[in-house]
Design an enzyme around this catalytic site. Sequence first.
Site, PDB file in Angstrom:
ATOM      1  N   HIS A   1       2.301  46.377 -11.301  1.00  0.00           N
ATOM      2  CA  HIS A   1       1.353  46.528  -9.305  1.00  0.00           C
ATOM      3  C   HIS A   1       2.438  47.015  -8.123  1.00  0.00           C
ATOM      4  O   HIS A   1       2.277  47.644  -7.514  1.00  0.00           O
ATOM      5  CB  HIS A   1       0.343  46.504  -9.773  1.00  0.00           C
ATOM      6  CG  HIS A   1      -0.678  46.760  -7.964  1.00  0.00           C
ATOM      7  ND1 HIS A   1      -1.688  47.411  -8.772  1.00  0.00           N
ATOM      8  CD2 HIS A   1      -0.495  46.878  -7.029  1.00  0.00           C
ATOM      9  CE1 HIS A   1      -2.428  47.495  -7.322  1.00  0.00           C
ATOM     10  NE2 HIS A   1      -1.549  47.227  -6.239  1.00  0.00           N
ATOM     11  N   GLU A   2       2.688  45.665  -8.213  1.00  0.00           N
ATOM     12  CA  GLU A   2       3.781  45.562  -7.273  1.00  0.00           C
ATOM     13  C   GLU A   2       4.730  45.787  -7.478  1.00  0.00           C
ATOM     14  O   GLU A   2       5.323  46.838  -6.182  1.00  0.00           O
ATOM     15  CB  GLU A   2       3.954  44.138  -6.816  1.00  0.00           C
ATOM     16  CG  GLU A   2       2.590  42.637  -6.718  1.00  0.00           C
ATOM     17  CD  GLU A   2       1.564  43.270  -5.869  1.00  0.00           C
ATOM     18  OE1 GLU A   2       1.895  44.167  -4.184  1.00  0.00           O
ATOM     19  OE2 GLU A   2       0.355  43.968  -6.524  1.00  0.00           O
TER      20      GLU A   2
END
Length: 852
Positions: A297-298
């Site tokens: 996600h990051e």
Amino acid sequence: MPGTNLTRDEAQQRARLLTVDSYEIDLDLSGAQEGGTYRSQTTVRFTAREAAATFIDLVAPAVREVELNGTALDPAAVFSDSRIALDVPEGDSVLRVVADCAYTNTGEGLHRFVDPVDEQAYLYTQFEVPDARRVFASFEQPDLKATFAFTVTAPEGWKVISNSPTPEPENGTVWRFAPTPRISTYITALIVGPYHEVHSSWEGGDRSVPLGLYCRPSLAEHLDADAIFAVTRQGFDWFEEKFDFPYPFEKYDQLFVPEFNAGAMENAGAVTIRDQYVFRSKVTDAAYEMRAETILHELAHMWFGDLVTMEWWNDLWLNESFATYTSVACQAHAPGSRWPHAWTSFANQMKTWAYRQDQLPSTHPIMAEINDLDDVLVNFDGITYAKGASVLKQLVAYVGMDEFFQGVQAYFKRHAWGNTTLPDLLTALEETSGRDLSTWSKKWLRTAGINVLRPEITVAEDGTMTAFAIRQTAPPLPEGARGEPVLRPHRIAVGLYELTDGRLERVERVELDVDGELTEVPDLVGRARPAVVLLNDDDLTYAKVRLDAESLAVVTEHLADFTEPLPRALCWASAWDMTRDGEMRARDYLELVLRGVGRESDIGVVQTLHRQVKLALDLYAAPDWREEGLSRWSAAALEHLNAAAPGSDHQLAWARAFAATARTGAQLDLLGALLDGGATVPGLTVDTDLRWALVQRLAATGRADAGAVEAELKRDATAAGERHAAAALAARPTEEAKAEAWAKVVESDTLPNAVQESVIGGFVQTDQHELLLPYRDRYFAALGTVWEARSHEMAQQIAVGLYPTLHVSQETLDATDAWLASASPSAALRRLVTESRAGVERALRAQAADAG
């Protein structure tokens, strides 16, 4: 205060006036070991389109100097209410601000933590949404991008990490970082302290990107660097292929930091992640899957959010929904992924979060109306993340995955290093897909609420289906929610399942568009009626799905017999949603789980069922039956613990479930014996974190006193141990323990964020209703003062965590309504309280349904 709550109108006015070129930020952190304040000097170069009055943001105990274009300004005259007032001339300007800024223990701004193991200080920044201004003077809004050059003075021997590669320090104490590309203030970062580090690289064609991992030395033995690097490289490979845009920064560091409020933060090239993801004890594969999703996600944010950034926070979903969708898609589709069934976890966990959020009075469109910073601070929710990602998954099914990512590629190339709004993305997707997305976007992104899909089937005497249609309804929005219910276009699959040799296997799948109130499905007419008809098979759309009566009867008996995990997860999720809606009694949900959970192979689903059963029994069960249900559940948990394969994930999950619910004398005796070694379960290692789970339950039931908790803390004299001990002490079932915990959280403001969270978690015990009842009135008496006096993160913990959720009664609703009517809370606080109130209201309805 108007200075801390920037409005959208103010941000637009400032953006029309200013173009920001660069920041040079000089921080003296040489006294970080002692704490207090530090010297912050900011030099910012910008251009004004005309002479005008404006302001720059700064949260600081003191401002020493303000100099605009060489002219000194009186700080006492221009600095007020977290703003420095400026009368800027047309053209180029240079502003220099010198201030004393403060370290925090709230996880906002520059957080300072002292590790009890080595007594060393560790620092990191957290700036989203508006907290770069706690460290340096800044035009704090996402569309005023600039370059940032940090110079940091820190103790010799410490590590200093920022967005740009770390230079060699001058004289061992001064680090001068090269300027970043043009980025927003909120994704700049500094991480400072004697961190442990591990380095590697990602190789892609003729390119190499340095990779770094950091954590505190006291966690270094637990840092599984190879596994983390493997997930990171998987993400680099998949994202670079799908995005067709090179990773946009010079290096990629991931820093596991203490007392982090969120899961992680997408600082450009320097991602901070909560250090609970460095697992010190055995965890199940579901925890590794969750960590991998966070990592991916990051990493996706380096493109979605950092390279291309929303213009204002109403398009926050452009960051979060895309990062969520692409991270799960990477897990599910990347070659060699360890988690090819990631969409199962998404359906059972993330979408459940979205469905819950979308049925609250605060429900809002995915593209929310964000009027000010207060609005966005409470908008990092299940709609922005999970519903948005669900809608994107459906959009991919609607336009095709290749066409979708071709649109994303065009979007990145067209808007690199810039700011965008929704039409920018839709234009790119329409160009590559050939689809007109105007109606789709209006109904999906600009409206709130959830649809319900039900099959309508007519069967002839010979068992063939003579008619098949899908009925869509749009239930009324919750009272107080804005907008009107709307029917939406859905891309779904219909799965037909037959029961063969005790297994439910899919024998037919039809994919189609559903639109309007009733959609006929002629492709299924004339087929034999299957054992189960499952709408939204493969989980393509975002909707609540109901089973027809015959399918429900089969699923009730054979839910665990689906051969694939995703249809099982969809049926489990549907049953849970029916329980929350009062369509299935809590006791019947318990029976369903008891019948099927022992044969559920997906450990993530098993752990979700554990949480949901406990919640159903605590809040949705009729009070006069609750204890019977809890007794059945605790006995079942012990039975499954003893039956699970030694050393397996399922054994560990059941051990934790049993520890959370043990209640009889014999069960609590067993917890004590597991703790002191007097009893064992073959294959089960009672390691550090499991020990704390046992201690906390024993403390909550009066079996472990303060001395026992302190003895356990001596065994685990770490930051994590301190948090566990704080929770256990607050959990004790005595008036004195509750008063002590309440005073620490509400009447004092000295606790760090993570410890405060632990004390609140220990204070609220589901089987201590009578003991906690007096705190209902005390909560409402203190809430307004707490909200005004504390930082946002600390106040929100209290507002949500101490709301009297366990007191499911009309009296709690009345007390809440009286407070809302008399206190005139801010919009953000009103939202948090009304969301909690809605939970009590739902629980009352569910209890009535269970009793009936």
